[in-house]
Design a protein around this motif. Structure first.
Motif, PDB file in Angstrom:
ATOM      1  N   ARG A   1      12.741-134.828 -24.972  1.00  0.00           N
ATOM      2  CA  ARG A   1      11.993-135.542 -23.933  1.00  0.00           C
ATOM      3  C   ARG A   1      11.068-136.603 -24.517  1.00  0.00           C
ATOM      4  NH1 ARG A   1       9.976-131.391 -19.474  1.00  0.00           N
ATOM      5  NH2 ARG A   1       9.051-133.286 -18.649  1.00  0.00           N
TER       6      ARG A   1
ATOM      7  N   ASN B   1      12.490-139.530 -24.828  1.00  0.00           N
ATOM      8  CA  ASN B   1      12.963-140.463 -23.795  1.00  0.00           C
ATOM      9  C   ASN B   1      13.205-139.602 -22.578  1.00  0.00           C
ATOM     10  OD1 ASN B   1      13.320-142.741 -25.449  1.00  0.00           O
ATOM     11  ND2 ASN B   1      15.356-142.075 -26.044  1.00  0.00           N
ATOM     12  N   GLU B   2      12.750-140.015 -21.404  1.00  0.00           N
ATOM     13  CA  GLU B   2      13.095-139.224 -20.233  1.00  0.00           C
ATOM     14  C   GLU B   2      14.543-139.509 -19.862  1.00  0.00           C
ATOM     15  OE1 GLU B   2      11.782-136.724 -18.482  1.00  0.00           O
ATOM     16  OE2 GLU B   2      10.069-136.664 -19.845  1.00  0.00           O
TER      17      GLU B   2
ATOM     18  N   LYS C   1      20.165-132.251 -17.884  1.00  0.00           N
ATOM     19  CA  LYS C   1      19.060-131.444 -18.372  1.00  0.00           C
ATOM     20  C   LYS C   1      19.415-130.719 -19.646  1.00  0.00           C
ATOM     21  CE  LYS C   1      20.241-127.433 -15.516  1.00  0.00           C
ATOM     22  NZ  LYS C   1      19.763-126.507 -14.496  1.00  0.00           N
TER      23      LYS C   1
ATOM     24  N   SER D   1      13.867-129.457 -19.321  1.00  0.00           N
ATOM     25  CA  SER D   1      13.654-130.736 -18.638  1.00  0.00           C
ATOM     26  C   SER D   1      12.678-130.612 -17.490  1.00  0.00           C
ATOM     27  CB  SER D   1      14.993-131.267 -18.107  1.00  0.00           C
ATOM     28  OG  SER D   1      16.036-130.918 -18.961  1.00  0.00           O
TER      29      SER D   1
END
Ligand SMILES: Nc1ncnc2c1ncn2[C@@H]1O[C@H](COP(=O)(O)OP(=O)(O)OP(=O)(O)O)[C@@H](O)[C@H]1O
Ligand SMILES: Nc1ncnc2c1ncn2[C@@H]1O[C@H](COP(=O)(O)OP(=O)(O)OP(=O)(O)O)[C@@H](O)[C@H]1O
Ligand code: SF4
Ligand code: SF4
Ligand SMILES: [Mg+2]
Ligand SMILES: [Mg+2]
Lengths: 332, 368
Positions: B65, B67-68, B73, B82
């Motif tokens: 996470r 990078n979103e 997920k 996630s």
């Protein structure tokens, strides 16, 4: 007499207030037409400085070059800047690791190729355009007509490197020096570029000096290999004997430390201990001694000379006996 | 050993390409990771390989996470990572650590090794008094093969290999379950790479670690990994045990990749058949339709390849491949043919090397 004879090439850098630094220390090798000679070694061992010295591209200030670089009977080190510039564009080609730095960013690729063709091969503009297209085609650049009009930054790394090779080819050099030409590229692109370079040597009889840290590239490409360590050639042999029976402890250690794609599962790697930071100066003995599993007392007292030993040139007091397993387990 | 620690499900990361004077218009997306499923078992090393720009790092970062993700997920040890927030996320983060490619740029040059290591301990409340922390630091350094005198030194005083050991010690300090190592040895000298590879293997045994190793060097990945996933343009194209992948690559791209890797042995090199791919990797901002490899695939067929994206399917136990024709290619029923290199279109005619700042054209500047 070979096309290129490098003898005792030494480059000393002197920065104000610092000890002089011998980046290249008595390097000698020959290259014949149609032959590929490899210079291999890790970062900082003097590969690029060697190639820059041969090409007369080292800064005039702070770098002292001695020895001789005889190309086709002339000592390149004695030529004037202008004479050297003429030679570089025509008989001597060079391909660098970073193509962007050697391409002119504000001139389209096509013009950079045709310029060379016009200047060095005396072609008229129109012929030069056709020949340029052929060259881009030859090095595997798709849609060459369109690519000719583009600027270097519009090409990918692989395409730029090909463009640079096309420019080097444009003057049909008799000698090509390639300094890590594929290091920045992906392996599938590397394979394409190496295939082009191989063809060049075979078809045009170009003499090629291949500089790389990748022993795999050397194994497939070079006829003769020079292994450099700390600015000196420590082992020089044809590729088959070199890889089959590395005799210098450094070469031997390098080969035992890289994972091979075709290794059996579970095979262990044997690293070389320490790093180049541990080297001692050559003047005190063997630079590799602090890392060498074969080191003897003499190794930190007497500089090993380059000697014809066991059918190859070696710089070592206690070479590896063929069949010796890799060095003892090195603590991690 | 067979317990699943990490499960990545249909992970996607699409980076918007922004334009306009205020960078306020999205003109397209870079499909950096585009639908990846994978599982990592506790105690194993999963290797992720692929060429530059195929999305390896982005996938690794999305899992952590950093990078979103755009979609998908990651389930970590039974929990949906996630979806975690706040304190729960922080606690879970401790269990997943990262080791980076360039040890120098990932270590703060103004911090001594001691303070680099303590920082992590403090952040996660593991600094339980001077005595025990000091012992912990010494143990850590011993584990990664550095002298305890290293504590008072600064990153620049070490060689590349030693710095990577510090990076590993920093990750180990937090007693993670999973270490994501992104190109852990590619910045190191050849003679030093093996030291770090062996260290990682030894630590895995000692501490029961699970690794995700991301690297472009397939020889290194094959050596260190139990299982390997091969990525091409944002997707997994093949997954198998390291031995199977090498012995019997099923995807045309994997075959080409394997055949391109030089082996330091002239005898092998002289008899090797190379599958030379034509042209460049297409842009992830403008990926080809259907099978993303079809523009360069020597086995491409008239049907399906250009229109239908192949899904990753299990062809043999534990060996998955995303190719419509894998069986026919393997049996030799379909033979390779010549491929003409095609021009790689960036979608917007821009190289990824050119930063996307400012207007794309005069027209755009005048009519933002
Ligand atoms: N202009 C310079 N002034 C001072 N020292 C230099 C200069 N150029 C190179 N050196 C030094 O000379 C040594 C050899 O450098 P060189 O670039 O030849 O290494 P290399 O073998 O090409 O390494 P790499 O694999 O990293 O390219 C290095 O220690 C380098 O720092
Ligand atoms: N923050 C970002 N914004 C926009 N595009 C990005 C961003 N990060 C990565 N990309 C793009 O996403 C694609 C995948 O990049 P990524 O770094 O994941 O590749 P990689 O497989 O790790 O490559 P390498 O081997 O070069 O490290 C590339 O095209 C890259 O340019
Ligand atoms: S001279 Fe001595 S230290 Fe140097 S490589 Fe040979 S045995 Fe090792
Ligand atoms: S699906 Fe078609 S184009 Fe894709 S890898 Fe298989 S044969 Fe090649
Ligand atoms: Mg160099
Ligand atoms: Mg990456």
């Amino acid at each position: 007499m070979a096309l290129l004879e490098v003898r005792d090439l030494t480059v000393v850098f002197q920065r104000r207030g610092e000890e002089p630094f011998r980046a290249v220390d008595g390097v000698s090798f020959d290259v014949e037409p149609g032959q590929t000679v490899g210079l291999v070694g890790e970062s900082g061992c003097g590969k690029s400085v060697t190639s820059l010295a041969i090409m007369g591209l080292l800064p005039k200030r702070g770098a002292t070059v001695t020895g001789t670089v005889t190309y086709d009977g002339t000592d390149l080190l004695k030529l004037s800047d202008k004479q050297m510039r003429d030679k570089r564009g025509s008989e001597l080609g060079m391909v660098f690791q970073d193509p962007l730095s050697s391409l002119n960013p504000v001139i389209p690729i096509g013009l950079q190729v045709t310029e060379v063709l016009e200047r060095h091969r005396g072609l008229a503009r129109k012929e030069a355009m056709i020949e340029a297209k052929n060259l881009l085609d030859k090095v595997g650049i798709p849609d060459p007509n369109r690519r000719l009009k583009e600027y270097p930054h519009q090409l990918s790394g692989g395409m730029r490197q090909r463009a640079l090779i096309a420019i080097a080819l444009a003057c049909r050099p008799k000698l090509l020096i390639a300094d890590e030409p594929t290091t920045a590229l992906d392996v599938t692109i590397q394979a394409q570029i190496l295939a082009v370079m191989k063809e060049l040597v075979q078809d045009l009889g170009t003499a090629l000096v291949m500089i790389t840290h990748d022993l795999g590239v050397v194994a497939g490409l070079c006829d003769e290999v020079n292994v450099l360590y700390g600015g000196k050639v420590v082992e020089k042999a044809d590729r088959h004997p070199l890889f089959a029976e590395p005799r210098h402890p450094y070469t031997h250690g390098l080969l035992a430390s890289i994972p091979r794609l075709d290794a059996a599962p579970g095979e262990k790697l044997t690293p070389i201990r320490g790093s180049v930071a541990d080297n001692i100066p050559w003047a005190q003995g063997c630079a590799f001694a602090p890392r060498c599993p074969n080191a003897l007392d003499v190794c930190v007292q007497v500089t090993p000379a380059e000697e014809d030993q066991l059918g190859r040139l070696l710089r070592c007091h206690n070479p590896v006996v063929p069949g010796t397993p890799a060095a003892e387990e090195v603590p991690v | 050993m067979s317990e699943t620690l990490v499960s990545v499900q249909d992970m996607k990361v699409h980076f918007p390409i922004k334009r306009g004077v205020f960078m306020d218009r999205t003109v397209g997306y870079v499909y950096a990771v585009d639908g990846v499923d994978l599982e990592i078992k506790r105690g194993e090393t999963y290797g992720l390989v692929g060429e530059s720009g195929c999305g390896k790092s982005t996938l690794g970062r999305a899992m952590l996470r950093l990078n979103e993700p755009t979609a998908g997920k990651m389930v970590f040890d039974g929990q949906d990572f996630s979806a975690l927030k706040g304190e729960e996320l922080r606690r879970m983060r401790r269990r997943i650590q990262m080791v980076f490619q360039d040890p120098l740029s990932s270590l703060d040059p103004r911090q001594s090794v001691e303070s680099i290591l303590i920082e992590g301990l403090r952040a996660h409340g593991l600094d339980k008094g001077k005595e025990s922390t000091n012992k912990r630091l010494r143990d850590l350094l011993t584990a990664v093969g550095l002298p305890t005198t290293a504590l008072r030194k600064y990153p620049h005083e070490f060689s590349g290999g030693q710095r990577q050991r510090i990076g590993i010690a920093r990750a180990l300090a937090l007693e993670p379950d999973l270490i994501v190592a992104d190109e852990p040895v590619s910045a190191l000298d050849v003679s030093v790479q093996a030291q770090v590879v062996n260290l990682m293997e030894q630590l895995q045994e000692q501490f029961g670690l699970t690794y995700l190793v991301i690297a472009h060097d397939l020889a290194v990945v094959k050596h260190i990994s139990d299982r390997v996933g091969v990525m091409y343009l944002g997707g997994l194209v093949e997954e198998a045990s390291a031995a199977d992948l090498y012995a019997e690559p099923l995807h045309p791209y994997t075959r080409a990749l394997l055949s391109a890797i030089p082996v330091p042995d002239p005898v092998v090199e002289d008899r090797r058949e190379r599958i030379l791919l034509a042209g460049d990797l297409p842009s992830p901002a403008n990926p080809p339709s259907g099978c993303r490899f079809h523009t360069r695939c020597p086995w491409r067929q008239e049907t399906r390849c250009d229109t239908e994206r192949p899904v990753l399917r299990e062809l043999k136990p534990g060996h998955k491949v995303a190719c419509h024709w894998a069986e026919q290619i393997q049996s030799g029923q379909i033979q390779p043919h010549e491929v003409q290199p095609i021009l790689v279109e960036e979608g917007d005619g821009l190289s990824p090397d050119v930063p996307l700042v400012g207007p794309a054209s005069v027209t755009e500047a005048l009519n933002p």
